[in-house]
Design an enzyme around this catalytic site. Sequence first.
Site, PDB file in Angstrom:
ATOM      1  N   HIS A   1     -11.929  -8.766  -6.567  1.00  0.00           N
ATOM      2  CA  HIS A   1     -10.468  -8.890  -6.560  1.00  0.00           C
ATOM      3  C   HIS A   1      -9.979  -9.237  -5.154  1.00  0.00           C
TER       4      HIS A   1
ATOM      5  N   ASP B   1       0.736 -39.852   5.079  1.00  0.00           N
ATOM      6  CA  ASP B   1      -0.212 -38.988   4.379  1.00  0.00           C
ATOM      7  C   ASP B   1      -0.775 -38.024   5.396  1.00  0.00           C
TER       8      ASP B   1
ATOM      9  N   TRP C   1     -14.243  -6.131   0.034  1.00  0.00           N
ATOM     10  CA  TRP C   1     -14.043  -7.506   0.509  1.00  0.00           C
ATOM     11  C   TRP C   1     -14.388  -7.622   1.985  1.00  0.00           C
TER      12      TRP C   1
ATOM     13  N   SER D   1     -14.304 -25.443   4.397  1.00  0.00           N
ATOM     14  CA  SER D   1     -13.120 -26.068   3.808  1.00  0.00           C
ATOM     15  C   SER D   1     -11.870 -25.731   4.615  1.00  0.00           C
ATOM     16  N   SER D   2     -11.738 -24.473   4.979  1.00  0.00           N
ATOM     17  CA  SER D   2     -10.557 -24.068   5.745  1.00  0.00           C
ATOM     18  C   SER D   2     -10.516 -24.742   7.105  1.00  0.00           C
TER      19      SER D   2
ATOM     20  N   HIS E   1      -8.247  -9.504  11.196  1.00  0.00           N
ATOM     21  CA  HIS E   1      -6.833  -9.297  11.475  1.00  0.00           C
ATOM     22  C   HIS E   1      -6.062 -10.597  11.596  1.00  0.00           C
TER      23      HIS E   1
ATOM     24  N   GLU F   1      -6.716 -13.131  10.159  1.00  0.00           N
ATOM     25  CA  GLU F   1      -6.667 -13.583   8.771  1.00  0.00           C
ATOM     26  C   GLU F   1      -5.411 -13.099   8.047  1.00  0.00           C
TER      27      GLU F   1
ATOM     28  N   TYR G   1      -2.580 -12.529   9.270  1.00  0.00           N
ATOM     29  CA  TYR G   1      -1.426 -13.321   9.708  1.00  0.00           C
ATOM     30  C   TYR G   1      -1.531 -14.749   9.216  1.00  0.00           C
TER      31      TYR G   1
ATOM     32  N   SER H   1      11.863 -19.458   6.333  1.00  0.00           N
ATOM     33  CA  SER H   1      12.745 -20.062   7.336  1.00  0.00           C
ATOM     34  C   SER H   1      13.339 -21.391   6.864  1.00  0.00           C
TER      35      SER H   1
ATOM     36  N   HIS I   1      -7.544  -1.814  15.055  1.00  0.00           N
ATOM     37  CA  HIS I   1      -6.712  -0.826  14.353  1.00  0.00           C
ATOM     38  C   HIS I   1      -7.247  -0.575  12.938  1.00  0.00           C
ATOM     39  N   HIS I   2      -8.194  -1.407  12.498  1.00  0.00           N
ATOM     40  CA  HIS I   2      -8.855  -1.128  11.225  1.00  0.00           C
ATOM     41  C   HIS I   2     -10.019  -0.162  11.422  1.00  0.00           C
TER      42      HIS I   2
ATOM     43  N   THR J   1       7.870  -9.680  15.207  1.00  0.00           N
ATOM     44  CA  THR J   1       8.213  -9.699  13.784  1.00  0.00           C
ATOM     45  C   THR J   1       9.668  -9.297  13.606  1.00  0.00           C
TER      46      THR J   1
ATOM     47  N   LYS K   1      11.908 -12.156  14.086  1.00  0.00           N
ATOM     48  CA  LYS K   1      11.994 -13.052  12.933  1.00  0.00           C
ATOM     49  C   LYS K   1      12.953 -12.507  11.881  1.00  0.00           C
TER      50      LYS K   1
ATOM     51  N   ARG L   1      -9.278   5.061  -1.277  1.00  0.00           N
ATOM     52  CA  ARG L   1      -9.334   3.781  -1.995  1.00  0.00           C
ATOM     53  C   ARG L   1     -10.758   3.512  -2.455  1.00  0.00           C
TER      54      ARG L   1
HETATM   55  C1  HEA Z   1      -4.256 -11.227  -1.321  1.00  0.00           C
HETATM   56  C2  HEA Z   1      -3.608 -10.899  -2.256  1.00  0.00           C
HETATM   57  C3  HEA Z   1      -3.692  -9.824  -3.281  1.00  0.00           C
HETATM   58  C4  HEA Z   1      -2.933  -9.851  -4.407  1.00  0.00           C
HETATM   59  C5  HEA Z   1      -1.962 -10.918  -4.831  1.00  0.00           C
HETATM   60  C6  HEA Z   1      -3.242  -8.642  -5.114  1.00  0.00           C
HETATM   61  C7  HEA Z   1      -2.658  -8.310  -6.333  1.00  0.00           C
HETATM   62  C8  HEA Z   1      -2.851  -7.114  -6.997  1.00  0.00           C
HETATM   63  N1  HEA Z   1      -3.663  -6.082  -6.605  1.00  0.00           N
HETATM   64 FE1  HEA Z   1      -4.900  -6.085  -5.000  1.00  0.00          FE
HETATM   65  N2  HEA Z   1      -6.116  -6.092  -3.386  1.00  0.00           N
HETATM   66  C9  HEA Z   1      -6.200  -7.072  -2.420  1.00  0.00           C
HETATM   67  C10 HEA Z   1      -5.426  -8.219  -2.356  1.00  0.00           C
HETATM   68  C11 HEA Z   1      -4.482  -8.610  -3.310  1.00  0.00           C
HETATM   69  N3  HEA Z   1      -4.172  -7.910  -4.441  1.00  0.00           N
HETATM   70  C12 HEA Z   1      -7.221  -6.741  -1.465  1.00  0.00           C
HETATM   71  C13 HEA Z   1      -7.615  -7.564  -0.242  1.00  0.00           C
HETATM   72  C14 HEA Z   1      -7.751  -5.521  -1.872  1.00  0.00           C
HETATM   73  C15 HEA Z   1      -8.847  -4.709  -1.189  1.00  0.00           C
HETATM   74  C16 HEA Z   1     -10.151  -4.914  -1.838  1.00  0.00           C
HETATM   75  C17 HEA Z   1     -11.178  -4.003  -1.291  1.00  0.00           C
HETATM   76  O1  HEA Z   1     -10.935  -2.783  -1.235  1.00  0.00           O
HETATM   77  O2  HEA Z   1     -12.242  -4.494  -0.895  1.00  0.00           O
HETATM   78  C18 HEA Z   1      -7.031  -5.140  -3.065  1.00  0.00           C
HETATM   79  C19 HEA Z   1      -7.258  -3.934  -3.756  1.00  0.00           C
HETATM   80  C20 HEA Z   1      -6.507  -3.512  -4.840  1.00  0.00           C
HETATM   81  C21 HEA Z   1      -6.580  -2.204  -5.401  1.00  0.00           C
HETATM   82  C22 HEA Z   1      -7.425  -1.065  -4.873  1.00  0.00           C
HETATM   83  C23 HEA Z   1      -8.731  -1.061  -5.529  1.00  0.00           C
HETATM   84  C24 HEA Z   1      -9.597   0.007  -5.003  1.00  0.00           C
HETATM   85  O3  HEA Z   1      -9.410   0.467  -3.868  1.00  0.00           O
HETATM   86  O4  HEA Z   1     -10.497   0.391  -5.729  1.00  0.00           O
HETATM   87  C25 HEA Z   1      -5.711  -2.182  -6.459  1.00  0.00           C
HETATM   88  C26 HEA Z   1      -5.476  -1.004  -7.310  1.00  0.00           C
HETATM   89  O5  HEA Z   1      -4.531  -0.872  -7.953  1.00  0.00           O
HETATM   90  C27 HEA Z   1      -5.098  -3.480  -6.544  1.00  0.00           C
HETATM   91  C28 HEA Z   1      -4.155  -3.857  -7.489  1.00  0.00           C
HETATM   92  C29 HEA Z   1      -3.527  -5.103  -7.508  1.00  0.00           C
HETATM   93  C30 HEA Z   1      -2.602  -5.501  -8.547  1.00  0.00           C
HETATM   94  C31 HEA Z   1      -2.190  -4.681  -9.728  1.00  0.00           C
HETATM   95  C32 HEA Z   1      -2.180  -6.771  -8.209  1.00  0.00           C
HETATM   96  C33 HEA Z   1      -1.190  -7.618  -8.985  1.00  0.00           C
HETATM   97  O6  HEA Z   1      -0.210  -8.083  -8.126  1.00  0.00           O
HETATM   98  C34 HEA Z   1      -1.874  -8.752  -9.679  1.00  0.00           C
HETATM   99  C35 HEA Z   1      -0.891  -9.497 -10.555  1.00  0.00           C
HETATM  100  C36 HEA Z   1      -1.451 -10.698 -11.239  1.00  0.00           C
HETATM  101  C37 HEA Z   1      -1.942 -10.718 -12.482  1.00  0.00           C
HETATM  102  C38 HEA Z   1      -2.054  -9.475 -13.262  1.00  0.00           C
HETATM  103  C39 HEA Z   1      -2.484 -11.986 -13.095  1.00  0.00           C
HETATM  104  C40 HEA Z   1      -1.662 -12.568 -14.161  1.00  0.00           C
HETATM  105  C41 HEA Z   1      -1.938 -12.078 -15.529  1.00  0.00           C
HETATM  106  C42 HEA Z   1      -2.840 -12.592 -16.409  1.00  0.00           C
HETATM  107  C43 HEA Z   1      -3.803 -13.606 -16.017  1.00  0.00           C
HETATM  108  C44 HEA Z   1      -2.919 -12.215 -17.823  1.00  0.00           C
HETATM  109  C45 HEA Z   1      -3.154 -10.839 -18.199  1.00  0.00           C
HETATM  110  C46 HEA Z   1      -1.933 -10.020 -18.097  1.00  0.00           C
HETATM  111  C47 HEA Z   1      -1.520  -9.082 -18.982  1.00  0.00           C
HETATM  112  C48 HEA Z   1      -2.147  -8.900 -20.304  1.00  0.00           C
HETATM  113  C49 HEA Z   1      -0.398  -8.164 -18.627  1.00  0.00           C
HETATM  114  N4  HEA Z   1      -5.599  -4.263  -5.542  1.00  0.00           N
HETATM  115  C1  HEA Z   2      -0.046 -10.437   5.061  1.00  0.00           C
HETATM  116  C2  HEA Z   2      -0.816  -9.557   5.493  1.00  0.00           C
HETATM  117  C3  HEA Z   2      -0.541  -8.456   6.462  1.00  0.00           C
HETATM  118  C4  HEA Z   2       0.475  -8.314   7.388  1.00  0.00           C
HETATM  119  C5  HEA Z   2       1.604  -9.267   7.704  1.00  0.00           C
HETATM  120  C6  HEA Z   2       0.243  -7.061   8.040  1.00  0.00           C
HETATM  121  C7  HEA Z   2       1.050  -6.565   9.043  1.00  0.00           C
HETATM  122  C8  HEA Z   2       0.783  -5.423   9.778  1.00  0.00           C
HETATM  123  N1  HEA Z   2      -0.242  -4.534   9.554  1.00  0.00           N
HETATM  124 FE1  HEA Z   2      -1.605  -4.632   8.037  1.00  0.00          FE
HETATM  125  N2  HEA Z   2      -3.119  -4.887   6.727  1.00  0.00           N
HETATM  126  C9  HEA Z   2      -3.292  -5.944   5.869  1.00  0.00           C
HETATM  127  C10 HEA Z   2      -2.474  -7.043   5.753  1.00  0.00           C
HETATM  128  C11 HEA Z   2      -1.355  -7.276   6.549  1.00  0.00           C
HETATM  129  N3  HEA Z   2      -0.855  -6.441   7.500  1.00  0.00           N
HETATM  130  C12 HEA Z   2      -4.449  -5.740   5.050  1.00  0.00           C
HETATM  131  C13 HEA Z   2      -4.973  -6.688   3.983  1.00  0.00           C
HETATM  132  C14 HEA Z   2      -5.003  -4.525   5.443  1.00  0.00           C
HETATM  133  C15 HEA Z   2      -6.204  -3.781   4.867  1.00  0.00           C
HETATM  134  C16 HEA Z   2      -7.499  -4.431   5.039  1.00  0.00           C
HETATM  135  C17 HEA Z   2      -8.562  -3.622   4.388  1.00  0.00           C
HETATM  136  O1  HEA Z   2      -8.947  -2.599   4.952  1.00  0.00           O
HETATM  137  O2  HEA Z   2      -9.012  -3.993   3.281  1.00  0.00           O
HETATM  138  C18 HEA Z   2      -4.151  -4.029   6.511  1.00  0.00           C
HETATM  139  C19 HEA Z   2      -4.387  -2.835   7.190  1.00  0.00           C
HETATM  140  C20 HEA Z   2      -3.684  -2.441   8.310  1.00  0.00           C
HETATM  141  C21 HEA Z   2      -4.088  -1.357   9.158  1.00  0.00           C
HETATM  142  C22 HEA Z   2      -5.358  -0.524   9.012  1.00  0.00           C
HETATM  143  C23 HEA Z   2      -5.156   0.580   8.096  1.00  0.00           C
HETATM  144  C24 HEA Z   2      -6.406   1.311   7.832  1.00  0.00           C
HETATM  145  O3  HEA Z   2      -7.316   0.761   7.214  1.00  0.00           O
HETATM  146  O4  HEA Z   2      -6.466   2.461   8.278  1.00  0.00           O
HETATM  147  C25 HEA Z   2      -3.132  -1.255  10.146  1.00  0.00           C
HETATM  148  C26 HEA Z   2      -3.169  -0.273  11.254  1.00  0.00           C
HETATM  149  O5  HEA Z   2      -2.653  -0.447  12.266  1.00  0.00           O
HETATM  150  C27 HEA Z   2      -2.148  -2.287   9.885  1.00  0.00           C
HETATM  151  C28 HEA Z   2      -1.032  -2.520  10.679  1.00  0.00           C
HETATM  152  C29 HEA Z   2      -0.156  -3.588  10.507  1.00  0.00           C
HETATM  153  C30 HEA Z   2       0.989  -3.839  11.376  1.00  0.00           C
HETATM  154  C31 HEA Z   2       1.442  -3.005  12.523  1.00  0.00           C
HETATM  155  C32 HEA Z   2       1.573  -5.001  10.917  1.00  0.00           C
HETATM  156  C33 HEA Z   2       2.767  -5.685  11.538  1.00  0.00           C
HETATM  157  O6  HEA Z   2       2.544  -7.056  11.650  1.00  0.00           O
HETATM  158  C34 HEA Z   2       4.029  -5.440  10.759  1.00  0.00           C
HETATM  159  C35 HEA Z   2       5.261  -5.841  11.544  1.00  0.00           C
HETATM  160  C36 HEA Z   2       6.528  -5.755  10.764  1.00  0.00           C
HETATM  161  C37 HEA Z   2       7.483  -4.820  10.889  1.00  0.00           C
HETATM  162  C38 HEA Z   2       7.337  -3.689  11.834  1.00  0.00           C
HETATM  163  C39 HEA Z   2       8.706  -4.822  10.017  1.00  0.00           C
HETATM  164  C40 HEA Z   2       9.839  -5.690  10.459  1.00  0.00           C
HETATM  165  C41 HEA Z   2      10.465  -5.293  11.720  1.00  0.00           C
HETATM  166  C42 HEA Z   2      11.759  -4.868  11.853  1.00  0.00           C
HETATM  167  C43 HEA Z   2      12.699  -4.788  10.727  1.00  0.00           C
HETATM  168  C44 HEA Z   2      12.242  -4.604  13.198  1.00  0.00           C
HETATM  169  C45 HEA Z   2      12.440  -3.222  13.642  1.00  0.00           C
HETATM  170  C46 HEA Z   2      11.207  -2.460  13.754  1.00  0.00           C
HETATM  171  C47 HEA Z   2      10.872  -1.651  14.786  1.00  0.00           C
HETATM  172  C48 HEA Z   2      11.557  -1.645  16.075  1.00  0.00           C
HETATM  173  C49 HEA Z   2       9.763  -0.702  14.611  1.00  0.00           C
HETATM  174  N4  HEA Z   2      -2.508  -2.979   8.772  1.00  0.00           N
HETATM  175 CU   LIG Z   3      -4.956  -5.752  10.906  1.00  0.00          CU
END
Ligand code: HEA
Ligand code: HEA
Ligand SMILES: [Cu+2]
Lengths: 293, 364, 546
Positions: free
Chosen positions: C88, C117, C153, C180-181, C264, C266, C268, C279, C313-314, C339, C342, C461
């Site tokens: 997933h 293009d 993942w 590809s990327s 990380h 990634e 962003y 925007s 921070h991870h 952020t 923005k 999790r």
């Molecule tokens: C990047 C994008 C992304 C997106 C879009 C989503 C979308 C969703 N994610 Fe996920 N998720 C991750 C990225 C993302 N996730 C990542 C990186 C992890 C961590 C993996 C890891 O731990 O290694 C994670 C892990 C994760 C967990 C934790 C699993 C675990 O720790 O064991 C869960 C649990 O609820 C979850 C739920 C969902 C759900 C309900 C959606 C929903 O938003 C999905 C909605 C879309 C659909 C459901 C598809 C459309 C429907 C159909 C095709 C038909 C069937 C539908 C019906 C019959 C109703 N995700």
């Molecule tokens: C689109 C993807 C995305 C984005 C944008 C971010 C944004 C941020 N993430 Fe997140 N993060 C993930 C995707 C993302 N993250 C994923 C996938 C994981 C889990 C990976 C895994 O383990 O599987 C993760 C996990 C993760 C962790 C690790 C957690 C853990 O495993 O223990 C941390 C810890 O610092 C973190 C921090 C942040 C912070 C500080 C931002 C900041 O960029 C957020 C900044 C935004 C704001 C703060 C809000 C807007 C601001 C205002 C309205 C202004 C006023 C605010 C103040 C003055 C405070 N993220």
């Molecule tokens: Cu991070």
Amino acid sequence: MSSTTHGTTPYYFVPGPSAYPVMSAIGLLFVIFGAAQWINGHQWGAWSLLLGMVWWLGTLFAWFRRAIGESESGQYGHKVDLSYRWSMSWFIFSEVMFFGAFFTALWWARTHALPNLGSLDNALLWPDFKAVWPTMAPGATGSPADIVEPFQTVGPFWLPTINTALLLSSGVTLTIAHHALRADHRAQAIRFMWLTVLLGATFLGVQGYEYYHLYTELNLKLSSGAYGSTFFMLTGFHGLHVFIGMLMLLFITLRLRSGHFTPERHFGFEGAAWYWHFVDVVWLGLYFLVYWL
Amino acid sequence: VNDLAGGPAVRQLNLPVGVTKIAEEQYFLNNAMMILCTVIFIAVFAVMFYSIWKHRKSVGHKAANFHESVVVEVIWTIVPFIIVILMALPATKVLVAQKDTTNADLTIKTTGYQWKWGYDYIKGEGEGLAFISTLDSTHRALSDAGAKGEVPDDYLLKVDNPMVVPVDTKVRIITTANDVIHAFAVPQLGIKQDAIPGFVRDTWFRAEKVGDYYGQCQELCGKEHAYMPIMVKVVSKADYTAWVDTKRKEAAAKQDDPNKVWTLPDIMARGEKVYAANCAACHQANGKGAGPIKPLDGSAVVLDADHNKQIHVILNGQNNGAMPAWKQLSDTDIAAVATYTKNSWSNKTGQLVQPAEVLAQRGK
Amino acid sequence: MSAVIDPHGHAHGPGGHAHDDHHHHAPTGWRRWVFATNHKDIGTLYLLFSFTMLMVGGVLALLIRAELFQPGLQVVNPELFNQFTTMHGLIMVFGAIMPAFVGFANWMIPLQIGASDMAFARMNNFSFWLLIPAALMLVGSFFMPGGAPAAGWTLYAPLTLQMGPSMDAGIFAMHIMGASSIMGSINIIVTILNMRAPGMTLMKMPMFCWTWLITAYLLIAVMPVLAGAITMTLTDRHFGTSFFSPAGGGDPVMYQHIFWFFGHPEVYIMILPAFGIISQIVPAFARKRLFGYASMVYATSSIAILSFIVWAHHMFTTGMPVTGQLFFMYATMLIAVPTAVKIFNWIATMWQGSMTFETPMLFAVGFIFVFTMGGFTGLILAVAPIDIQLQDTYYVVAHFHYVLVAGSLYAMFAGYYYWAPKWTGVMYDETRGKIHFWWSLISFNVTFFPMHFLGLAGMPRRYADYPMQFADFNAVASVGAFAFGLAQVYFFFFIVLPNMMGKGEKAAQKPWEAAEGLEWEVPSPAPFHTFETPPKLDATATKVIG
Ligand code: HEA
Ligand code: HEA
Ligand SMILES: [Cu+2]
Ligand code: CUA
């Protein structure tokens, strides 16, 4: 700026539909599928890998030939030339980052993993382990679990130093060739290109010999703990890049012989040269960080 | 279900308050952050929704024309900057405190195994005690059965041998692992520390209240990741001394003589228990294995007349630790379980492995 | 290679930027798609591919949620559960979100900067077609002995060393996706740097192009690092190296450092293009120019630069020295500042505007609102002492679905509604769009909001089963997930499909009153070839004047 007739340069050349990309992708499917099977003990995977490779390289060959044809028939204007320059630079940047990962591994293994493994606290786990880099140096006790067969390490003398000289001089000969091309001394350019390719090939030969020596006499292998891992992966990937760079230079030489490039326009040449210099710089990094330190 | 004292509460909404200073600080920090963020959130979005309400086309609002202001940009760069600094300051204090593992009264090494915890009391009162802690096997079976019917409050959290520590004592936990990375985490104590194979890491706690505190492994460690809970029993100092005493006696009584010669029925009975406790999770009770896990039923290594082959695998593991090393088991246990597998299911070799054979193979 | 079809390139006629070159008709049939060199066709391919992967990843998510609906094992065994979680994550990140943004880039960047293009049209197609073998390998790994990879993942060593053959398939698939990327990014950067119409200076360029320029830079910088990390995993698995094996002097934590140095940035990569789309949309519906364009550019760049120094921070619980923890905590918290800029700029753009709320704007506002919640939880996670409690709990899962689903995915919906008229030539149905929005918004929050509570209460999790006390919120989340999934099915069948079949009200060249940019200077649907000769632009570089 632009014109309707063929043969003159369009503002920006956009190729028509092409089968090369999808054919290449199919080739690569066979490659990765075969490779994944092969390393898991299915011999037939090797055939899939081979077939995919041949297919893919064949497609690339045709693809590049086509692109060279387009270039030589003057369809690539100044803009396209610039695009190629940008793309080559970014590609080399990506390669730098790739090597960065392996250099980081070396640095981490030496300055973090090793001292940590041998630290006082860690004596709970590896009481007999003495942290010295490389893991088989005098005073060291081998790898923590003592699973690594004894081996000897390599210093910079003499093969790596010879190789450094080879690569550095190949950089010089390449530059001479470039100047010759710019001055329209094609024959000289070709001569020096051959020399460059030859130096590259010699480098690979020496490195091959070194590997042979390490494996058979020093017992230094890919499996020789963190030292062997980083050593062979770094020098191995570098060697692979030398090989690719050498192929590039070879094709450039052949193109020179068939009259491609002009003193003013020869990006293909320059791109290959950039790549070669990049490979050169990586080597210098290796030479100091892997062999000297 | 009811709340579990020392574990999660039903529909718990916030961090536990905890029973250590550090846990309390974490709780406090989190609340402070929550409040601060909520206030900022409300402030920011009040502005947005006000604008959405007032500056709609449908209420006839005409668009203004401004689109730049250096002053404003500088302000809203500096203000958040100051806010995050204010947030970071108290966090720094807690962080430094929670990293200070010096001057511990009791040091316990905890080793993560797939999928159980091993505890070695290595310094302080109780030094020398060592035991393994696993999930109560009925809970594991309950899980497979879909957790239907009467489910206990400590479902998936009950262990056979909890870690026992005295109250008001600085306990240093040294973590490491045998196979893959695990994480030793107990929310109420405010600790979580990855257990990394080949390396030691440490953390500490000083529990201020007697009680049972629960945690779970929090780093993905393979298929039974959800089934390696942690239970820390915090007892009064007197009770702790008593516990150490009984534990010592038990251990002495359990000491098997590795040179004892066993009979087949005796050692089979022992082997069955060892198998159920350690091996069945992967190889299954029926010895058939599952997925990548090799079957023992009919396995060449198991059937081999050369006992050393199997003993070697059990002692050292195989396939990069997919089959973990079991050298922490006693010679008798290993001999017993080897005998058991050699004579169970369709395996009918009649071979009997004696503890002495295992002892001879150790370290080879 | 005689079967290779590759007619000569176009030498384009002068004049008519918006007219199809009458010498060249759009190729037809399957060849049009398979042999495509047209950025619009390739963009469409990318979008369709990524939507398919969203479905695949979504179904896996629903299987996860079905299992977690109640305590106890009902649907799958723990081994399969881990495979679902891993796949997933991988599929959503590498198959759904990233390619979808590349699809948007393909469609919109040449149109927005007035280019004919992409810079390398064939390589562009290659980037797309590489995804197919990769996806086949990745999804196919479910059918390999031992099943799909189940190490999460993040593919942490040494658990990856215990995986079956599918791990290698996964690694190779990721190599290919990485290639590809990288090629896609080189293409985008070169297109933006080299093919802008005269007068389209960098600082007049639409924000979407800016954010993609920076994203592409991030991609080129970090994809090779990921390739390095998984290559080491591969050699550790099969060729006897000891990068991550302490027994031979390696270190499992080293994997994590290398992975997160990629990982990380990634995240962003997955949000910056979303910022770009937002925007574009907010000014269009506020009928007011984007506030603080220059500071938006600087903020985006700052986020990108900072993203390289926060990776650990991870890893707060891996046992870093306290100085390391402090550094990464401070650096991470700093990212809140750009952020914030923005978010404030978007709100300032809305301020004193003349707003209407068609579906694109609804999704954009929804994005700002819900993404910010995810940002705040990120900030809370960045506070290391709190992260000690929350690391690897559902709080993290909640955090990243708020930023990824309500962030990246919402921005893509917004972008779809905004640009689909240009792509398909017909308007989507406004009522249905609104239904899709509200349905998604509500069910999204029902799904993921309770996960915050679960995490705070300590639910880890990647757990196939959990203590009874967590049951209620899990049930709620599962119900929400199915509702959310259904909303996306609705989106496809009732909005996308009719659009693709050309049903609906014919779209004007510029369906949005106040939208700005060159994409609105060409007819709807956009003809096969556009801007074959560079257009002449007005002073703001938003209008074609000759
Ligand atoms: C990047 C994008 C992304 C997106 C879009 C989503 C979308 C969703 N994610 Fe996920 N998720 C991750 C990225 C993302 N996730 C990542 C990186 C992890 C961590 C993996 C890891 O731990 O290694 C994670 C892990 C994760 C967990 C934790 C699993 C675990 O720790 O064991 C869960 C649990 O609820 C979850 C739920 C969902 C759900 C309900 C959606 C929903 O938003 C999905 C909605 C879309 C659909 C459901 C598809 C459309 C429907 C159909 C095709 C038909 C069937 C539908 C019906 C019959 C109703 N995700
Ligand atoms: C689109 C993807 C995305 C984005 C944008 C971010 C944004 C941020 N993430 Fe997140 N993060 C993930 C995707 C993302 N993250 C994923 C996938 C994981 C889990 C990976 C895994 O383990 O599987 C993760 C996990 C993760 C962790 C690790 C957690 C853990 O495993 O223990 C941390 C810890 O610092 C973190 C921090 C942040 C912070 C500080 C931002 C900041 O960029 C957020 C900044 C935004 C704001 C703060 C809000 C807007 C601001 C205002 C309205 C202004 C006023 C605010 C103040 C003055 C405070 N993220
Ligand atoms: Cu991070
Ligand atoms: Cu041990 Cu998870």
